[in-house]
Write a protein that holds these residues in place. Structure first.
Motif, PDB file in Angstrom:
ATOM      1  N   VAL A  85       0.840  -1.205   0.000  1.00 53.73           N
ATOM      2  CA  VAL A  85       0.000   0.000   0.000  1.00 53.73           C
ATOM      3  C   VAL A  85       0.873   1.253   0.000  1.00 53.73           C
ATOM      4  CG1 VAL A  85      -1.637   1.317   1.396  1.00 53.73           C
ATOM      5  CG2 VAL A  85      -1.991  -1.114   1.037  1.00 53.73           C
ATOM      6  N   ALA A 137       2.291   1.714  -3.480  1.00 51.45           N
ATOM      7  CA  ALA A 137       1.281   2.183  -4.430  1.00 51.45           C
ATOM      8  C   ALA A 137       0.958   3.658  -4.206  1.00 51.45           C
ATOM      9  CB  ALA A 137       0.015   1.339  -4.307  1.00 51.45           C
ATOM     10  N   VAL A 138       0.831   4.044  -2.955  1.00 55.11           N
ATOM     11  CA  VAL A 138       0.514   5.445  -2.655  1.00 55.11           C
ATOM     12  C   VAL A 138       1.646   6.359  -3.111  1.00 55.11           C
ATOM     13  CG1 VAL A 138       0.221   7.084  -0.756  1.00 55.11           C
ATOM     14  CG2 VAL A 138      -1.105   4.985  -0.796  1.00 55.11           C
ATOM     15  N   CYS A 177     -15.106   6.413 -10.433  1.00 61.86           N
ATOM     16  CA  CYS A 177     -13.758   6.199 -10.961  1.00 61.86           C
ATOM     17  C   CYS A 177     -12.823   5.731  -9.845  1.00 61.86           C
ATOM     18  CB  CYS A 177     -13.240   7.489 -11.586  1.00 61.86           C
ATOM     19  SG  CYS A 177     -11.604   7.328 -12.315  1.00 61.86           S
ATOM     20  N   CYS A 178     -12.926   6.341  -8.702  1.00 61.31           N
ATOM     21  CA  CYS A 178     -12.100   5.961  -7.556  1.00 61.31           C
ATOM     22  C   CYS A 178     -12.396   4.519  -7.144  1.00 61.31           C
ATOM     23  CB  CYS A 178     -12.361   6.907  -6.394  1.00 61.31           C
ATOM     24  SG  CYS A 178     -11.357   6.562  -4.944  1.00 61.31           S
ATOM     25  N   LEU A 179     -13.660   4.144  -7.119  1.00 56.39           N
ATOM     26  CA  LEU A 179     -14.027   2.768  -6.765  1.00 56.39           C
ATOM     27  C   LEU A 179     -13.480   1.774  -7.776  1.00 56.39           C
ATOM     28  CD1 LEU A 179     -17.698   3.168  -5.518  1.00 56.39           C
ATOM     29  CD2 LEU A 179     -15.674   2.607  -4.176  1.00 56.39           C
ATOM     30  N   VAL A 192     -10.789   2.118  -9.633  1.00 65.40           N
ATOM     31  CA  VAL A 192      -9.338   2.034  -9.461  1.00 65.40           C
ATOM     32  C   VAL A 192      -8.994   1.159  -8.267  1.00 65.40           C
ATOM     33  CG1 VAL A 192      -7.278   3.374  -8.861  1.00 65.40           C
ATOM     34  CG2 VAL A 192      -8.835   4.196 -10.623  1.00 65.40           C
ATOM     35  N   VAL A 193      -9.691   1.356  -7.157  1.00 72.40           N
ATOM     36  CA  VAL A 193      -9.452   0.533  -5.967  1.00 72.40           C
ATOM     37  C   VAL A 193      -9.766  -0.927  -6.264  1.00 72.40           C
ATOM     38  CG1 VAL A 193     -10.235   0.085  -3.609  1.00 72.40           C
ATOM     39  CG2 VAL A 193      -9.769   2.420  -4.340  1.00 72.40           C
ATOM     40  N   ALA A 194     -10.869  -1.191  -6.967  1.00 67.38           N
ATOM     41  CA  ALA A 194     -11.224  -2.570  -7.313  1.00 67.38           C
ATOM     42  C   ALA A 194     -10.171  -3.195  -8.226  1.00 67.38           C
ATOM     43  CB  ALA A 194     -12.591  -2.598  -7.996  1.00 67.38           C
ATOM     44  N   ILE A 209      -6.950  -2.458  -8.317  1.00 71.65           N
ATOM     45  CA  ILE A 209      -5.774  -2.730  -7.499  1.00 71.65           C
ATOM     46  C   ILE A 209      -5.971  -3.983  -6.669  1.00 71.65           C
ATOM     47  CG2 ILE A 209      -4.393  -1.860  -5.556  1.00 71.65           C
ATOM     48  CD1 ILE A 209      -4.822   0.963  -6.737  1.00 71.65           C
ATOM     49  N   VAL A 210      -7.146  -4.127  -6.066  1.00 72.98           N
ATOM     50  CA  VAL A 210      -7.436  -5.327  -5.272  1.00 72.98           C
ATOM     51  C   VAL A 210      -7.421  -6.564  -6.156  1.00 72.98           C
ATOM     52  CG1 VAL A 210      -9.240  -6.497  -3.931  1.00 72.98           C
ATOM     53  CG2 VAL A 210      -8.704  -4.098  -3.486  1.00 72.98           C
TER      54      VAL A 210
END
Length: 84
Positions: free
Chosen positions: A15, A18-19, A62-64, A66-68, A70-71
């Motif tokens: 994490v 990635a950040v 869009c944020c959701l 991107v998070v999905a 990455i997961v």
């Protein structure tokens, strides 16, 4: 070291990487080309206007996504490591 501590340290490192990979270049770019002034003006206009509007909802989706993504990449990589 217990498996939980190993898992947690790997997750924290992933994490953090990635950040830093995403935030540092974006911050440097935004600070160098006057985007900060545009962002401040946009924030002021948003307060006057009120509400999220179309772009607020689009930005959240869009944020959701991107998070999905990455997961999903993390899950696929961890599955491939277990098979070997």
């Amino acid at each position: 070291m217990s498996p939980v501590v190993k898992w947690w340290s790997r997750l924290a490192a992933m994490v953090t990487g990635a950040v830093l990979t995403l935030v540092v270049p974006v911050h440097a770019w935004a600070a160098s080309n006057g985007v900060a002034d545009v962002a401040i003006e946009a924030a002021k206009a948003r307060r006057r206007r009120g509400g999220f509007g179309f772009f607020g909802i689009f930005g959240g989706l869009c944020c959701l996504f991107v998070v999905a993504a990455i997961v999903l990449v993390i899950v696929l990589v961890s599955r491939n490591r277990k098979r070997k």
